[in-house]
Design a protein around this motif. Structure first.
Motif, short mmCIF file in Angstrom:
data_model
loop_
_atom_site.label_atom_id
_atom_site.label_comp_id
_atom_site.label_asym_id
_atom_site.label_seq_id
_atom_site.Cartn_x
_atom_site.Cartn_y
_atom_site.Cartn_z
N CYS A 1 -1.63 -5.61 -24.36
CA CYS A 1 -2.27 -4.91 -25.48
C CYS A 1 -1.46 -3.67 -25.85
CB CYS A 1 -3.68 -4.48 -25.11
SG CYS A 1 -4.83 -5.84 -24.91
N SER A 2 -1.02 -2.97 -24.83
CA SER A 2 -0.29 -1.73 -25.07
C SER A 2 0.99 -1.99 -25.85
CB SER A 2 -0.02 -1.06 -23.73
OG SER A 2 1.25 -0.51 -23.69
N HIS A 3 1.68 -3.09 -25.52
CA HIS A 3 2.94 -3.37 -26.19
C HIS A 3 2.76 -3.83 -27.63
CE1 HIS A 3 5.49 -3.79 -22.30
NE2 HIS A 3 4.96 -2.60 -22.48
N ASP B 1 -0.71 4.96 -22.23
CA ASP B 1 0.46 4.52 -22.97
C ASP B 1 0.05 3.97 -24.33
OD1 ASP B 1 3.38 3.82 -22.90
OD2 ASP B 1 2.53 1.83 -23.22
N LEU B 2 -0.96 3.11 -24.29
CA LEU B 2 -1.43 2.44 -25.50
C LEU B 2 -2.00 3.41 -26.52
CD1 LEU B 2 -2.90 -0.69 -26.16
CD2 LEU B 2 -4.74 0.94 -26.03
N LEU B 3 -2.93 4.26 -26.07
CA LEU B 3 -3.53 5.22 -26.98
C LEU B 3 -2.48 6.19 -27.50
CD1 LEU B 3 -6.79 5.92 -24.95
CD2 LEU B 3 -6.63 4.65 -27.09
N GLY B 4 -1.56 6.55 -26.60
CA GLY B 4 -0.49 7.46 -26.98
C GLY B 4 0.39 6.89 -28.06
N ARG B 5 0.82 5.64 -27.88
CA ARG B 5 1.66 4.99 -28.89
C ARG B 5 0.95 4.91 -30.23
NH1 ARG B 5 5.94 1.67 -26.69
NH2 ARG B 5 5.82 1.71 -24.43
N ALA B 6 -0.38 4.69 -30.17
CA ALA B 6 -1.15 4.57 -31.40
C ALA B 6 -1.41 5.93 -32.02
CB ALA B 6 -2.47 3.86 -31.11
#
Length: 654
Positions: free
Chosen positions: A393-395, A427-432
């Motif tokens: 999901c993160s990627h 990581d995921l929230l950060g990238r978003a």
DNA sequence: CTAGGGTTAG
């Protein structure tokens, strides 16, 4: 025998019970147990030992519970009483007579007896733990020998009841029985699991004093124990001193190397093993294939795969899972998928390996679909499976899906999230760009967040240029992990990018005071079955001049196409021209240039880098892929980036 | 009648 009316005596049952154990048939096993009691031979030593061994081995076998509940009501009172053990049913002579009645109905009687006790048995399996079964047998044994103790100790050790096992060793000694080679090789894995090298060495000493140290079983356990305690040297020493070695000793020493990241050494032992003519067991490949996956030596992995196919080990679930992982890590996701699809049975590890593969290649929806199929298949996801789906999901930036899985983990499966899950979410929230949300999630953790979790957020602060939050995060990192220079490097980059030179300089001074030594990032490329490694600024490669020349030519073309080098994050104080030069010397660029000049036009170029591809290189490689008309695949530590025609598969979301 | 090694992990 039963049908012919011959009543079995105590000499029959150990063999029969062993058969039930090897057939992994708990229903049959408990039926035979019923028979043992009815015939009245349950007090015999070997029979009791065999029974305990059987129950210990059946632990963890599930799948018959529903059937058992349905059948419970039909169960005969007789079987109920002896299996639930609330009262011991006296075995009277008439009962024995019926069971051993010599008649045409003999077979039918036998099967009836088996059937009814099966029903009771399966239910008993559900309502009593194996422990109770074993305990019941153990406690009622009139005589116990070393084998009895060893059986229960091994049963406990293999089923995770470590303290219980160790306690029983002490009890055993109290009854004047000496632990023997069986006892020791059963309890050594406990100290491997506990990573308690002192206790392990104590056992090693005991083994030497009692001349057990040439025992192959103890040898393998010792090799493994030392390896798991990061003492590979001792593992190798134990292996060297073994007078005889079987396939498991070899596999243990290979695994020992691999677990301690000594891949070349492990491969060396693997080759020796083959040269010695040791029969290759499936487990041998389960250590070597992961080594190929780590080293991404596709050519070696393919050779092993060919060998595996020839000896017909394709269908081994351990090997197949390793192959899936190896191909995925080497960039061959289609091949991984193909092997996965051809497996006749999938367990949690194979599902997880495939999901990780998809995550690595940015195929998030495939990973999610796999996860759903796994759940539908009745396979319970574990801790690692959730890491895989969250990483996927993160990627792909699937924030909502990730949130759902993150919640489901605790709600539906009772697994509390660990640092890897938090790191993936951060990581995921950060990238978003949801930096605040990520911050709050980490702050809400049940335990002190380790530096690694904050680092995921710090990377996001860098991409989204949020200096204030970054400062806050770095402070947290340094508090839990004062040695974390990586965080300072990023912080200094963030200051530089924001043109806060003074702050950048201040951080760099701190780094220097802490004894900062930049660990060089390395890039690898495999050309004609040989792996070439590059580090930044390294001019030791025989073709360095040509590589440099090619990069110079490329650079001009790139700038004509509109590439502007992003000099903002170059660490050192230097002039622009020097900065340009330093970017051009990044390891992935050297490797790519080498790939371009040493492979035919049109060939795909595959690079592995041991840390994240830098922001500027990411842009640069897009240009390069367009200019040379090649597909370029770069794998950094966590994922693949496919560059083609000036675009990257992960877009700007990386 | 009893014992040892192996697959997935940002």
């Amino acid at each position: 025998m039963r049908a012919s009316g011959k009543c079995p005596d105590q000499r029959v049952f150990p063999a029969v019970l062993k058969c039930c154990t090897l057939l992994r048939d708990p229903k049959l096993g408990e039926a035979v147990h019923g028979c043992v009691i009815k015939v009245g031979v349950d007090g015999y030593l070997y029979t009791g030992n065999a029974l305990m061994n059987m129950y210990a081995k059946f632990q963890g076998m599930v799948g018959l519970e529903n059937q058992a509940l349905e059948l419970f009501d039909e169960m005969h009172e007789l079987e109920r009483s002896f299996l639930t053990g609330n009262e011991s049913e006296p075995v009277d002579e008439s009962e024995k007579c019926v069971l051993s009645n010599e008649s045409n109905d003999g077979l039918k009687l036998r099967s009836d007896a088996l059937d009814s006790s099966n029903q009771a048995t399966v239910t008993a399996n559900r309502i009593c733990l194996w422990k109770d079964n074993v305990r019941k047998v153990f406690d009622t044994m009139p005589i116990r020998d070393v084998v009895s103790w060893n059986t229960v100790i091994a049963g406990n050790a293999q089923n995770g009841l470590y303290e219980e096992a160790l306690m029983m060793v002490r009890e055993m000694v109290d009854t004047n029985l000496r632990p023997d080679a069986f006892t020791l090789s059963s309890i050594l894995p406990i100290f491997a699991e506990y990573v308690d090298v002192n206790k392990g060495k104590e056992i090693h000493g005991y083994a030497i004093r009692h001349r057990f140290d040439s025992d192959m079983f103890i040898g393998s356990s010792l090799i493994d124990m030392y390896a798991k305690c990061s003492r590979v040297e001792d593992s190798l020493q134990v292996f060297k001193l073994l007078p005889r070695r079987d396939s498991i000793s070899w596999n243990s020493v290979i695994a020992a190397c691999m677990q301690n990241l000594m891949f070349d050494e492990g491969l060396k032992y693997f080759r020796h093993m083959i040269n010695y003519g040791v029969k290759l067991m499936p487990a041998a490949f389960s250590s070597v294939l992961p080594a190929c996956a780590h080293l991404t030596t596709l050519h070696l992995g393919k050779q092993l795969h060919g060998y595996i196919t020839r000896v017909g080990l394709d269908d081994n679930i351990f090997i197949a899972s390793s192959l899936v992982d190896m191909y995925a890590k080497c960039g061959k996701i289609e091949q991984a998928r193909c092997i996965f699809n051809r497996m006749e049975r999938h367990d949690m590890v194979s599902w997880t390996a495939m999901m990780m593969g998809c995550a690595l290649h940015g195929h998030a929806h495939d990973a999610i679909s796999l996860f759903k199929h796994m759940e539908a298949d009745g396979v319970r996801p574990n801790y690692v499976a959730f890491i895989a789906v969250l990483t996927a999901c993160s990627h792909a930036g699937l924030a909502e899906e990730a949130r759902e899985y993150f919640d489901s983990m605790t709600r539906d499966y009772g697994i509390s999230p660990g640092l890897e899950h938090y790191a993936a979410m951060a990581d995921l929230l950060g990238r978003a760009g949801k930096l605040q949300e990520a911050y709050e999630l980490i702050a809400s953790m049940q335990f002190e967040p380790p530096g690694g979790v904050w680092s995921a957020l710090l990377a996001a602060c860098r991409v989204h240029k949020n200096v204030e939050l970054a400062e806050n995060v770095v402070e947290k990192i340094i508090r839990v992990d004062p040695e974390n220079i990586g965080a300072l490097v990023i912080m200094s980059n963030i200051y530089s990018a924001a043109k806060r030179w003074k702050d950048a300089a201040r951080v760099r001074i701190m780094m220097k005071e802490m004894g900062f030594r930049k660990k060089p990032a390395c890039s690898w490329i495999e050309v004609r079955n040989k792996v070439h490694a590059f580090i930044a600024g390294d001019n030791s490669h025989p073709l360095y001049d040509k590589i440099n020349e090619a990069l110079g030519v490329l650079s001009d073309q790139m700038e004509r196409e509109g590439y502007v080098p992003d000099l903002s994050e170059v660490l050192h104080d230097m002039g622009d021209e020097e900065k340009r030069r330093s970017l051009q010397n990044h390891s992935e660029r050297l490797a790519i240039a080498f790939g371009i000049i040493s492979t035919p036009p049109g060939t795909t170029i595959r690079i592995i880098k041991n840390i994240r591809v830098c922001l500027d290189c990411h842009v640069a490689i897009k240009f390069i892929s367009k200019i040379v008309g090649r597909e370029i695949i770069v794998r950094d530590n966590s994922r693949f980036h496919h560059f083609k025609d000036g675009k990257c598969s992960c877009g700007d979301y990386w």
